[in-house]
Design a protein around this motif. Structure first.
Motif, short mmCIF file in Angstrom:
data_model
loop_
_atom_site.label_atom_id
_atom_site.label_comp_id
_atom_site.label_asym_id
_atom_site.label_seq_id
_atom_site.Cartn_x
_atom_site.Cartn_y
_atom_site.Cartn_z
N UNK A 24 22.57 17.54 13.53
CA UNK A 24 23.69 16.45 13.21
C UNK A 24 24.15 16.25 15.27
N UNK A 25 24.41 17.12 15.73
CA UNK A 25 24.80 16.85 16.85
C UNK A 25 24.02 16.22 17.83
N UNK A 26 22.46 16.60 17.61
CA UNK A 26 21.83 15.43 18.34
C UNK A 26 21.76 13.85 18.06
N UNK A 27 22.11 13.77 17.10
CA UNK A 27 22.16 13.15 16.40
C UNK A 27 23.67 11.26 16.80
N UNK A 28 23.91 12.28 16.73
CA UNK A 28 25.25 11.62 17.31
C UNK A 28 25.43 11.42 19.00
N UNK A 29 24.92 12.79 19.39
CA UNK A 29 24.44 12.28 20.72
C UNK A 29 23.26 11.19 21.48
N UNK A 30 22.67 11.63 20.42
CA UNK A 30 20.98 10.55 20.83
C UNK A 30 21.55 9.20 20.45
N UNK A 31 21.80 9.05 19.03
CA UNK A 31 21.32 8.14 18.53
C UNK A 31 22.67 7.08 18.02
N UNK A 32 24.29 7.88 18.01
CA UNK A 32 25.03 6.58 17.95
C UNK A 32 25.65 6.61 18.37
N UNK A 33 26.30 7.52 19.45
CA UNK A 33 27.32 7.50 20.70
C UNK A 33 26.75 6.04 21.02
N UNK A 34 24.97 6.54 21.69
CA UNK A 34 25.25 5.65 22.63
C UNK A 34 24.86 3.64 21.85
#
Length: 284
Positions: free
Chosen positions: A180-190
């Motif tokens: 989840x942390x990587x999804x947030x950092x790479x896909x959601x936040x950008x």
């Protein structure tokens, strides 16, 4: 996409004008204190309340201090305060918005009720209460303005994340077992960065104005610190005899707010996907 954005930025008058104003203010704040020949706090009672002249382009105040020098030092304080307060708002609000959108129903409900409570209070009134309880200082002004501003970011980020978290590229990442942390950092936040950047840019002008208001009321910078709101407060009793004491910082505040608003409005147009698509069709 990149060329379309470049076209919009190049043709957007508000971005260029707002950008020039903001860059000029930043240059004054950084370089001005290094070239001015006066000390912003040194008193010279023999030169008190002198009008604009070659020696003092914006005149002197009731204690003989050069108004232009104090204005330059005030730019450094006001811009630094606005940047710090806006950054704190952005970080807190973004974190809460992401957790609310991705943490399940219980977390979403609890955090959004907290946001509703915060938004129920008028921002300036709440900032006055917080600054009044903590005591007058620039640090407490930053805390007060951060406390009243994060909820808008939280609501914006939550809505943006909810709009994209079920899109195919996010679902594929989940199917591949991406944490989840990587999804947030790479896909959601950008993908939610654009509206956050626009909001932060617009907030910078609002924070400058609010900070000056708190200092004007005696809750921010304290004498002899050179700060725009404090300069207006100290000069208001000389409105008839020495109008330059409030005109100079007042114009500086107005120009700063206008600059950030123009830049924020221009960025909103430039970062609007529909607007970009239309520009790309016209300029393939």
């Amino acid at each position: 996409m990149g060329s379309g954005l470049g076209i919009v930025v190049g043709r957007n008058f508000r971005i260029r004008l707002g950008g020039w104003i903001v860059c000029a203010l930043a240059l004054v704040a950084l370089v001005g204190p290094l070239v001015t020949p006066y000390d912003p706090t040194a008193q010279s009672l023999g030169a008190r309340l002198q009008g604009p002249s070659l020696a003092h382009p914006l005149g002197t105040d009731a204690l003989g201090r050069d108004v232009a020098t104090r204005l330059v030092y005030g730019a450094r304080i006001s811009l630094a305060l606005a940047l710090v307060a806006t950054l704190v708002r952005l970080v807190i609000g973004t974190a809460i918005g992401v957790v609310a959108a991705t943490g399940g129903t219980l977390a979403d409900t609890a955090l959004m009720r907290l946001v509703d409570v915060q938004l129920a209070f008028p921002g300036l009134v709440l900032a006055l209460v917080v600054a009044g309880v903590l005591g007058p200082s620039l640090t407490n002004v930053v805390i007060a303005l951060s406390v009243v501003g994060w909820a808008t970011y939280a609501r914006l980020v939550r809505g943006s994340v909810l709009a994209i978290k079920d899109r195919p590229f996010v679902q594929v990442a989940r199917l591949y077992g991406t944490p989840r942390r990587r999804i947030v950092g790479r896909h959601l936040l950008p993908n939610v960065a654009s509206p956050v950047i626009v909001l932060a840019t617009l907030n910078l002008g609002t924070v400058v104005l609010a900070a000056a208001g708190l200092s004007f009321l005696g809750l921010g910078a304290q004498p002899p610190t050179a700060e725009w709101g404090t300069m207006i407060a100290n000069g208001r009793i000389y409105l008839r005899s020495a109008p330059w004491l409030i005109t100079a910082p007042g114009v500086a505040i107005a120009v700063t707010v206008i600059g950030f608003n123009l830049l924020g409005d221009g960025l909103r147009d430039a970062l609007d996907p529909d607007h970009l698509d239309d520009r790309q069709r016209r300029h393939p």
